[in-house]
Design a protein around this motif. Structure first.
Motif, PDB file in Angstrom:
ATOM      1  N   ILE A 221       0.860  -1.238   0.248  1.00  0.00           N
ATOM      2  CA  ILE A 221      -0.114  -0.247   0.063  1.00  0.00           C
ATOM      3  C   ILE A 221       0.958   1.412   0.135  1.00  0.00           C
ATOM      4  O   ILE A 221       0.409   2.406   0.294  1.00  0.00           O
ATOM      5  CB  ILE A 221      -0.683  -0.069   1.273  1.00  0.00           C
ATOM      6  CG1 ILE A 221      -1.946   0.977   1.062  1.00  0.00           C
ATOM      7  CG2 ILE A 221      -0.378   0.129   2.411  1.00  0.00           C
ATOM      8  CD1 ILE A 221      -3.231   1.129   2.056  1.00  0.00           C
ATOM      9  N   SER A 222       2.144   1.031   0.103  1.00  0.00           N
ATOM     10  CA  SER A 222       3.097   2.373  -0.029  1.00  0.00           C
ATOM     11  C   SER A 222       2.899   3.414  -0.899  1.00  0.00           C
ATOM     12  O   SER A 222       2.735   3.027  -2.203  1.00  0.00           O
ATOM     13  CB  SER A 222       4.311   1.658  -0.019  1.00  0.00           C
ATOM     14  OG  SER A 222       5.552   2.650  -0.061  1.00  0.00           O
ATOM     15  N   ARG A 223       2.750   4.563  -0.395  1.00  0.00           N
ATOM     16  CA  ARG A 223       2.557   5.815  -1.222  1.00  0.00           C
ATOM     17  C   ARG A 223       1.646   5.747  -2.158  1.00  0.00           C
ATOM     18  O   ARG A 223       1.320   6.418  -3.143  1.00  0.00           O
ATOM     19  CB  ARG A 223       3.992   5.993  -2.000  1.00  0.00           C
ATOM     20  CG  ARG A 223       5.003   6.176  -1.053  1.00  0.00           C
ATOM     21  CD  ARG A 223       6.358   6.460  -2.200  1.00  0.00           C
ATOM     22  NE  ARG A 223       7.438   6.753  -1.182  1.00  0.00           N
ATOM     23  CZ  ARG A 223       8.731   6.857  -2.090  1.00  0.00           C
ATOM     24  NH1 ARG A 223       8.831   7.087  -3.384  1.00  0.00           N
ATOM     25  NH2 ARG A 223       9.812   7.198  -1.069  1.00  0.00           N
ATOM     26  N   LYS A 224       0.345   4.943  -2.069  1.00  0.00           N
ATOM     27  CA  LYS A 224      -0.608   4.719  -3.089  1.00  0.00           C
ATOM     28  C   LYS A 224      -1.454   5.841  -3.028  1.00  0.00           C
ATOM     29  O   LYS A 224      -1.950   6.830  -2.352  1.00  0.00           O
ATOM     30  CB  LYS A 224      -1.648   3.612  -2.574  1.00  0.00           C
ATOM     31  CG  LYS A 224      -0.899   2.096  -2.540  1.00  0.00           C
ATOM     32  CD  LYS A 224      -1.086   1.447  -3.983  1.00  0.00           C
ATOM     33  CE  LYS A 224      -0.321  -0.004  -3.937  1.00  0.00           C
ATOM     34  NZ  LYS A 224      -0.461  -0.629  -5.043  1.00  0.00           N
ATOM     35  N   ARG A 239       2.434  10.970   1.756  1.00  0.00           N
ATOM     36  CA  ARG A 239       1.841   9.864   2.036  1.00  0.00           C
ATOM     37  C   ARG A 239       2.506   8.636   2.922  1.00  0.00           C
ATOM     38  O   ARG A 239       2.263   7.659   3.023  1.00  0.00           O
ATOM     39  CB  ARG A 239       1.658   9.000   0.694  1.00  0.00           C
ATOM     40  CG  ARG A 239       0.794   9.923  -0.465  1.00  0.00           C
ATOM     41  CD  ARG A 239       0.602   9.271  -1.787  1.00  0.00           C
ATOM     42  NE  ARG A 239      -0.044  10.392  -2.528  1.00  0.00           N
ATOM     43  CZ  ARG A 239      -0.323   9.819  -4.010  1.00  0.00           C
ATOM     44  NH1 ARG A 239       0.216   8.795  -4.643  1.00  0.00           N
ATOM     45  NH2 ARG A 239      -1.020  10.923  -4.924  1.00  0.00           N
ATOM     46  N   THR A 243       1.183   5.642   5.070  1.00  0.00           N
ATOM     47  CA  THR A 243       1.591   4.198   4.843  1.00  0.00           C
ATOM     48  C   THR A 243       2.049   3.783   5.985  1.00  0.00           C
ATOM     49  O   THR A 243       1.749   2.515   6.262  1.00  0.00           O
ATOM     50  CB  THR A 243       2.830   4.425   3.723  1.00  0.00           C
ATOM     51  OG1 THR A 243       2.468   4.776   2.403  1.00  0.00           O
ATOM     52  CG2 THR A 243       3.557   2.797   3.657  1.00  0.00           C
ATOM     53  N   THR A 247       0.766   0.030   7.611  1.00  0.00           N
ATOM     54  CA  THR A 247       1.675  -0.928   7.966  1.00  0.00           C
ATOM     55  C   THR A 247       1.363  -1.378   9.437  1.00  0.00           C
ATOM     56  O   THR A 247       1.275  -2.667   9.672  1.00  0.00           O
ATOM     57  CB  THR A 247       3.146  -0.525   7.967  1.00  0.00           C
ATOM     58  OG1 THR A 247       3.376  -0.285   6.577  1.00  0.00           O
ATOM     59  CG2 THR A 247       4.086  -1.794   8.391  1.00  0.00           C
ATOM     60  N   HIS A 258       5.298  -6.706   4.250  1.00  0.00           N
ATOM     61  CA  HIS A 258       4.776  -5.373   3.928  1.00  0.00           C
ATOM     62  C   HIS A 258       5.925  -5.053   2.691  1.00  0.00           C
ATOM     63  O   HIS A 258       6.981  -4.729   2.940  1.00  0.00           O
ATOM     64  CB  HIS A 258       5.029  -4.281   5.070  1.00  0.00           C
ATOM     65  CG  HIS A 258       4.301  -5.042   6.327  1.00  0.00           C
ATOM     66  ND1 HIS A 258       3.171  -4.724   6.574  1.00  0.00           N
ATOM     67  CD2 HIS A 258       4.729  -5.768   7.360  1.00  0.00           C
ATOM     68  CE1 HIS A 258       2.573  -5.274   7.718  1.00  0.00           C
ATOM     69  NE2 HIS A 258       3.503  -5.770   7.984  1.00  0.00           N
ATOM     70  N   VAL A 260       7.184  -1.801   0.809  1.00  0.00           N
ATOM     71  CA  VAL A 260       7.258  -0.403   1.040  1.00  0.00           C
ATOM     72  C   VAL A 260       8.383   0.329   0.231  1.00  0.00           C
ATOM     73  O   VAL A 260       9.497  -0.319  -0.190  1.00  0.00           O
ATOM     74  CB  VAL A 260       7.325  -0.070   2.408  1.00  0.00           C
ATOM     75  CG1 VAL A 260       6.044  -0.702   3.415  1.00  0.00           C
ATOM     76  CG2 VAL A 260       8.820  -0.602   2.986  1.00  0.00           C
ATOM     77  N   ASN A 266       8.852   2.932   8.315  1.00  0.00           N
ATOM     78  CA  ASN A 266       8.223   1.429   8.326  1.00  0.00           C
ATOM     79  C   ASN A 266       8.822   0.884   9.524  1.00  0.00           C
ATOM     80  O   ASN A 266       8.247   0.189  10.546  1.00  0.00           O
ATOM     81  CB  ASN A 266       7.828   0.920   7.229  1.00  0.00           C
ATOM     82  CG  ASN A 266       6.774   1.777   6.496  1.00  0.00           C
ATOM     83  OD1 ASN A 266       5.743   1.363   6.527  1.00  0.00           O
ATOM     84  ND2 ASN A 266       7.420   2.199   5.594  1.00  0.00           N
TER      85      ASN A 266
END
Length: 277
Positions: A221-224, A239, A243, A247, A258, A260, A266
């Motif tokens: 889902i990183s920086r989505k 973002r 993120t 996490t 995860h 990322v 994170n």
């Protein structure tokens, strides 16, 4: 829980594993062009490892919404030299190749990659499953409705959580019947890949229901872009905090893998979480 890769048995238990994203592309949505030179790509991978990444995920073709496909030769030219150079400098590295092309996966695994991360769930190339089985690769099987060029046109589900759990269970059974070791599999719900924001939120809330057959779940889902739509976080740097929040929320729900971009942020958050949970 064990996740088998080509030569390793990764223990995916209480502590979370970070998969650092290394896009060697000119057009990925948040870091395109940053790592196209070989030395820069290897240095970035080593930096992520030092920050806490246990897996480096190398991709040579953007899968952002609307992305155009690249040729086999171009994807090989972008990825294989990086894998070879990174393995030479960091023999202990665990490399994942982010591809939907069987020949890219084959050459990457022979060059030293351990895992195939395929956004098409091994369905985009009829030879992909056989390559993974023959070479004993770890597999990250993602769900996507449609393809990167069309996936966000009009995604439809009756019950997105139940449908993805059913899809993962069916793909598990199909691949095991074909000869794949079940312990080689992990599943990625594909946040933003053929899903509306409502679908994405439902999956994030219920991500603990997606680990079928006791296989690990990976969250990417990183920086989505959904952070931009939901929070007004239009700039990439805005973002990072959302993120990290996701996490931690996913870790609380049992996710231990995860994917990322911002490894240090994170990793630090997970270390503090684990100290007090």
């Amino acid at each position: 829980m064990i996740w088998k890769t080509k030569t390793k048995h990764l223990k995916i238990n209480d502590s979370s594993w970070l998969m650092g994203i290394l896009n060697v592309t000119p057009d990925s949505f948040s870091d395109g062009g940053e790592n196209v030179q070989l030395d820069l790509a290897v240095s970035r991978a080593q930096q992520m490892m030092a920050e806490g990444a246990k897996i480096i995920d190398i991709g040579g073709e953007s899968t952002r919404p609307g992305a155009e496909p690249v040729s086999l030769d171009e994807e090989l030219a972008r990825t294989i030299p990086v894998i070879e150079a990174l393995v030479a400098r960091q023999p202990d590295v665990v490399i994942s190749i982010d591809t939907s092309k069987a020949e890219v996966a084959r050459q990457a695994l022979l060059a030293g990659a351990e895992i195939v991360n395929d956004v098409t769930g091994l369905l985009g190339d009829e030879n992909m499953a056989d390559v993974c089985i023959q070479l004993g690769a770890g597999v990250c099987l993602m769900h996507m409705q449609g393809n990167p060029k069309t996936m966000q046109a009009s995604p439809q589900y009756d019950d997105v959580v139940a449908e993805l759990a059913g899809y993962f269970s069916a793909r598990h059974d199909q691949l095991v019947a074909r000869g794949m070791d079940a312990q080689c599999l992990c599943f990625d719900p594909g946040i933003g890949f053929g899903k509306t924001d409502e679908h994405n939120i439902a999956l994030l809330k219920n991500i603990n229901q997606l680990g079928v057959h006791d296989r690990p779940v990976l969250l990417g889902i990183s920086r989505k872009s959904l952070f931009g739509r939901l929070l007004g976080a239009d700039k990439i740097d805005d973002r990072i905090v959302p993120t990290v929040a996701m996490t931690l929320a996913a870790h609380q729900r049992g996710v231990r893998l995860h994917r990322v971009h911002d490894v240090m942020a994170n990793a630090s958050a997970l270390k503090m979480w684990q100290l007090v949970e």
